[in-house]
Design an enzyme around this catalytic site. Structure first.
Site, PDB file in Angstrom:
ATOM      1  N   ASN A   1     -26.177  22.753 -32.351  1.00 51.48           N
ATOM      2  CA  ASN A   1     -27.347  22.507 -33.188  1.00 51.48           C
ATOM      3  C   ASN A   1     -27.533  21.038 -33.511  1.00 51.48           C
ATOM      4  O   ASN A   1     -28.634  20.600 -33.807  1.00 51.48           O
ATOM      5  CB  ASN A   1     -27.230  23.311 -34.485  1.00 51.48           C
ATOM      6  CG  ASN A   1     -27.386  24.794 -34.205  1.00 51.48           C
ATOM      7  OD1 ASN A   1     -28.329  25.208 -33.539  1.00 51.48           O
ATOM      8  ND2 ASN A   1     -26.441  25.579 -34.668  1.00 51.48           N
TER       9      ASN A   1
ATOM     10  N   LYS B   1     -24.669  -6.320  -4.638  1.00 49.66           N
ATOM     11  CA  LYS B   1     -25.908  -5.517  -4.673  1.00 49.66           C
ATOM     12  C   LYS B   1     -26.526  -5.541  -3.294  1.00 49.66           C
ATOM     13  O   LYS B   1     -26.599  -6.604  -2.683  1.00 49.66           O
ATOM     14  CB  LYS B   1     -26.884  -6.114  -5.687  1.00 49.66           C
ATOM     15  CG  LYS B   1     -28.145  -5.302  -5.847  1.00 49.66           C
ATOM     16  CD  LYS B   1     -29.377  -6.151  -6.078  1.00 49.66           C
ATOM     17  CE  LYS B   1     -29.824  -6.836  -4.806  1.00 49.66           C
ATOM     18  NZ  LYS B   1     -31.135  -7.496  -4.904  1.00 49.66           N
TER      19      LYS B   1
ATOM     20  N   ASP C   1     -29.824  26.780 -25.032  1.00 50.63           N
ATOM     21  CA  ASP C   1     -28.898  25.842 -25.675  1.00 50.63           C
ATOM     22  C   ASP C   1     -27.443  26.330 -25.648  1.00 50.63           C
ATOM     23  O   ASP C   1     -26.662  25.995 -26.528  1.00 50.63           O
ATOM     24  CB  ASP C   1     -29.349  25.552 -27.120  1.00 50.63           C
ATOM     25  CG  ASP C   1     -29.345  26.790 -28.008  1.00 50.63           C
ATOM     26  OD1 ASP C   1     -29.159  27.909 -27.479  1.00 50.63           O
ATOM     27  OD2 ASP C   1     -29.538  26.645 -29.228  1.00 50.63           O
TER      28      ASP C   1
ATOM     29  N   TYR D   1     -20.837 -13.578  -6.306  1.00 48.49           N
ATOM     30  CA  TYR D   1     -21.994 -12.690  -6.322  1.00 48.49           C
ATOM     31  C   TYR D   1     -22.493 -12.531  -4.896  1.00 48.49           C
ATOM     32  O   TYR D   1     -22.824 -13.523  -4.233  1.00 48.49           O
ATOM     33  CB  TYR D   1     -23.128 -13.243  -7.200  1.00 48.49           C
ATOM     34  CG  TYR D   1     -24.379 -12.419  -7.031  1.00 48.49           C
ATOM     35  CD1 TYR D   1     -24.417 -11.087  -7.463  1.00 48.49           C
ATOM     36  CD2 TYR D   1     -25.502 -12.924  -6.385  1.00 48.49           C
ATOM     37  CE1 TYR D   1     -25.531 -10.300  -7.263  1.00 48.49           C
ATOM     38  CE2 TYR D   1     -26.630 -12.130  -6.177  1.00 48.49           C
ATOM     39  CZ  TYR D   1     -26.635 -10.823  -6.617  1.00 48.49           C
ATOM     40  OH  TYR D   1     -27.737 -10.035  -6.413  1.00 48.49           O
TER      41      TYR D   1
ATOM     42  N   ARG E   1     -32.132  19.713 -35.917  1.00 45.63           N
ATOM     43  CA  ARG E   1     -30.917  19.036 -36.402  1.00 45.63           C
ATOM     44  C   ARG E   1     -30.338  18.043 -35.397  1.00 45.63           C
ATOM     45  O   ARG E   1     -29.432  17.283 -35.721  1.00 45.63           O
ATOM     46  CB  ARG E   1     -29.870  20.070 -36.813  1.00 45.63           C
ATOM     47  CG  ARG E   1     -30.178  20.686 -38.168  1.00 45.63           C
ATOM     48  CD  ARG E   1     -29.182  21.770 -38.531  1.00 45.63           C
ATOM     49  NE  ARG E   1     -29.467  22.998 -37.795  1.00 45.63           N
ATOM     50  CZ  ARG E   1     -28.646  24.049 -37.752  1.00 45.63           C
ATOM     51  NH1 ARG E   1     -27.487  24.005 -38.385  1.00 45.63           N
ATOM     52  NH2 ARG E   1     -28.981  25.123 -37.084  1.00 45.63           N
TER      53      ARG E   1
ATOM     54  N   ALA F   1     -36.499  27.832 -24.049  1.00 44.69           N
ATOM     55  CA  ALA F   1     -36.293  26.390 -24.234  1.00 44.69           C
ATOM     56  C   ALA F   1     -37.446  25.743 -24.980  1.00 44.69           C
ATOM     57  O   ALA F   1     -37.764  24.573 -24.757  1.00 44.69           O
ATOM     58  CB  ALA F   1     -36.114  25.726 -22.866  1.00 44.69           C
TER      59      ALA F   1
ATOM     60  N   ASN G   1     -13.836 -13.422   5.802  1.00 41.28           N
ATOM     61  CA  ASN G   1     -13.331 -13.731   4.468  1.00 41.28           C
ATOM     62  C   ASN G   1     -14.317 -14.657   3.766  1.00 41.28           C
ATOM     63  O   ASN G   1     -14.694 -15.700   4.310  1.00 41.28           O
ATOM     64  CB  ASN G   1     -11.966 -14.413   4.560  1.00 41.28           C
ATOM     65  CG  ASN G   1     -11.299 -14.503   3.196  1.00 41.28           C
ATOM     66  OD1 ASN G   1     -10.697 -13.536   2.735  1.00 41.28           O
ATOM     67  ND2 ASN G   1     -11.431 -15.649   2.536  1.00 41.28           N
TER      68      ASN G   1
END
Ligand code: UD1
Ligand code: CA
Length: 522
Positions: A248, A371, A123, A386, A33, A27, A397
């Site tokens: 490649n 979140k 690869d 939000y 390329r 590696a 609710n």
């Protein structure tokens, strides 16, 4: 350590001594390329980097040691390896003088290595672990000095060719740029995976020359050297030539991505998952999907995502590191690091951010962002809201267009809503604040104080109706005409010259209370 059964010349079989195995992944190359600041082997492909796929394919060998030759972008590659394969040993090849040079440096770093050395180009990400296992088994069963994985391909351009003698035995491997026109016509290619006997590999590596078109030490030349020394070498032909494809540039990488997508989708469909449009469904290799789940079109399931049985996901959905429970529905949604409970419902057009947790039958509806929000069983946030830094109990609710105001400009604060609460539409919960079990809040309220259990909180401006205002201030408009036809109050006053808008007049009692309808939405 494992034992393997080997055939003896007399046809009997025996359990051999446990065989040492070392894996070497190459590696260090730049991958020019790719035209990328990212080292080629770190480019992602459906849930793993290129080198991550190769390391995963060697996982079932149970190797005693894995060495990864790093060079170009070594710091980044090493940091990545520390995360995904901490047991692997990175070895630096400061100058990339060829694949043979790379293996020579790898073995110099592990001088006591004996047994089988499995070398794989970093690869070739489509290589299956079954194929690597078969390659190693074939090599060890034959007692070969070296075995190369080969494939028959339609277009061998750019690849090393397998040159066989009249009896079909491997003679040597020739790089395309060093090949004769006859050799270039060969369609059997070197796939870039090999197994060697450590001692014989080490001896041959010492004899490599750089006498070739690239002036590099080619690992592939080891085969010709071993053949010339009368050592047994083998070719193992892959059943599925697509496994041997490298990439490649990014166009070729996209081709590999499509192939891998199809392979992953086929696997899930054959294990009982409905994928309505496989061409637009992209599932990382790290994802799991249970039976009778239905994946609709334009859907990406990424990272550590898991989909439970009979869940419906999509269309137009991206789930990253998200757990979807059995029987849940997730429609036109983007979710990251979320937990969606069984039979929960999400979307359409929802955005679940990290640490969102929906319990069973909870609902996050249309145009809702969440979140760090824990939403209890059966609780609903149906519309346009939000919800950040929040805990919501069961069966509550949340009215439409509610904002959990979690940020004071400096720090984030938490809001807690109890169970069986009904909050009005267009509320602001200014955190930190708590709404008790069974409490209600009126529509349009800005809640800045805790609401006790069972209370109705009203926190909004008092409504005044200024009778006849439109007739006076918007005379001649369609609205004024409509109001007059409807018998609007204040029409008389509107005719008096100098009438004002009555703005200074407040209601005498100065209070407001919710009517029969508090504006909560279901
Ligand atoms: C190599 C083979 C070719 C084979 C093809 C299969 C050689 C000489 N040729 O060609 O026969 O058909 O793979 O994909 O081996 N690398 C290093 N250090 C180096 C050079 C390369 O670590 O000094 C690594 C690269 O990062 C890459 C792998 O080795 O992961 C293969 O190198 P690459 O230059 O891509 O070899 P190919 O020209 O593709
Ligand atoms: Ca290559």
């Amino acid at each position: 350590m494992r034992r393997q059964t080997a055939s003896r010349p007399d046809g009997s079989s025996s359990v051999s001594q446990p065989r040492a195995r070392t894996v070497v992944v190459l590696a260090a190359g730049e991958g020019k390329r790719m035209k990328s600041a990212l080292p080629k082997v770190l480019h992602p492909l459906l849930g793993r980097t290129l080198v991550g796929h190769v390391l995963a394919a060697t996982g079932s060998l149970g190797a005693d040691r894995t060495v990864v030759v790093v060079g170009h972008g070594a710091d980044r590659v090493e940091a990545h390896l520390a995360g995904i394969a901490p047991a692997a040993t990175p070895v630096l090849q400061a100058e990339q003088n060829g694949t043979g040079h790379a293996v020579r440096i790898a073995l110099a770093a592990v001088p006591e290595t004996a047994g089988s050395v499995v070398v794989i180009n970093g690869d070739v990400p489509l290589l299956r672990s079954e194929t690597v296992d078969q390659l190693v088994a074939a090599h060890e069963a034959a007692g070969a000095a070296a075995t190369v994985l080969a494939a028959a391909v339609d277009n061998p351009a750019g690849l090393g060719r397998i040159v066989r003698d009249h009896a079909g035995r491997l003679e040597r491997i020739v790089e395309e740029r060093d090949a004769t026109p006859e050799q270039r016509a060969i369609r059997e290619i070197n796939a870039g995976s090999y197994v060697f006997d450590a001692a014989r590999l080490r001896a041959a590596l010492g004899k490599l020359s750089t006498d070739n078109d690239q002036g590099e030490e080619y690992l592939t030349d080891v085969f010709g050297l071993l053949v010339d020394a009368g050592e047994p070498v083998g070719v193992h032909v892959a059943d599925d030539a697509t496994e041997t494809l490298g990439c490649n540039d990014r166009y070729e990488l996209a081709g590999l991505r499509r192939l891998l997508r199809d392979r992953v989708n086929e696997r899930w469909m054959r294990s009982g998952v409905t994928i309505l449009d496989p061409a637009t469904t992209w599932i990382d290799v790290t994802v799991t999907v249970e039976r009778d789940a239905v994946i609709d079109q334009n859907t990406q399931l990424l990272g550590t995502t898991t989909i439970g049985a009979e869940a419906t996901v999509g269309p137009d959905t991206t789930l990253i590191d998200t757990a979807v429970g059995a029987g849940a529905t997730v429609l036109r949604t983007h979710a990251v690091g979320a937990e969606i409970g069984p039979e929960a419902s999400v979307g359409p057009y929802a955005y679940l951010r990290p640490d969102t947790r929906l319990a069973r039958k909870a609902k996050v509806g249309t145009f809702v962002e969440t979140k760090k929000a824990t939403i209890g069983e059966g609780s609903k946030i149906p519309h346009l809201s939000y919800v950040g830094d929040a805990t919501i109990g069961e069966q509550s609710n949340i009215g439409a267009a509610t904002v959990f105001v979690n940020y004071d400009g400096v720090a984030k604060h938490h809001t807690t809503i109890g169970s069986h609460a009904r909050t009005g539409a267009d509320n602001m919960f200014v955190a930190p604040v708590e709404v008790g079990d069974g409490a209600y809040t009126a529509a349009g309220s800005v809640i800045i104080q805790d609401v006790p259990p069972g209370a109705m909180a009203v926190a909004r401006g008092q409504q005044r109706n200024v009778d006849g205002w439109v007739l006076r201030k918007r005379a001649g408009t369609a609205a004024a005409d409509a109001a007059r036809r409807a018998g609007a109050a204040g029409a008389e006053a509107a005719r008096r010259p100098g009438a004002d808008d009555g703005g200074a007049v407040d209601r005498a009692d100065g209070t407001v209370g919710p009517g029969a309808d508090d504006g909560a939405t279901e």
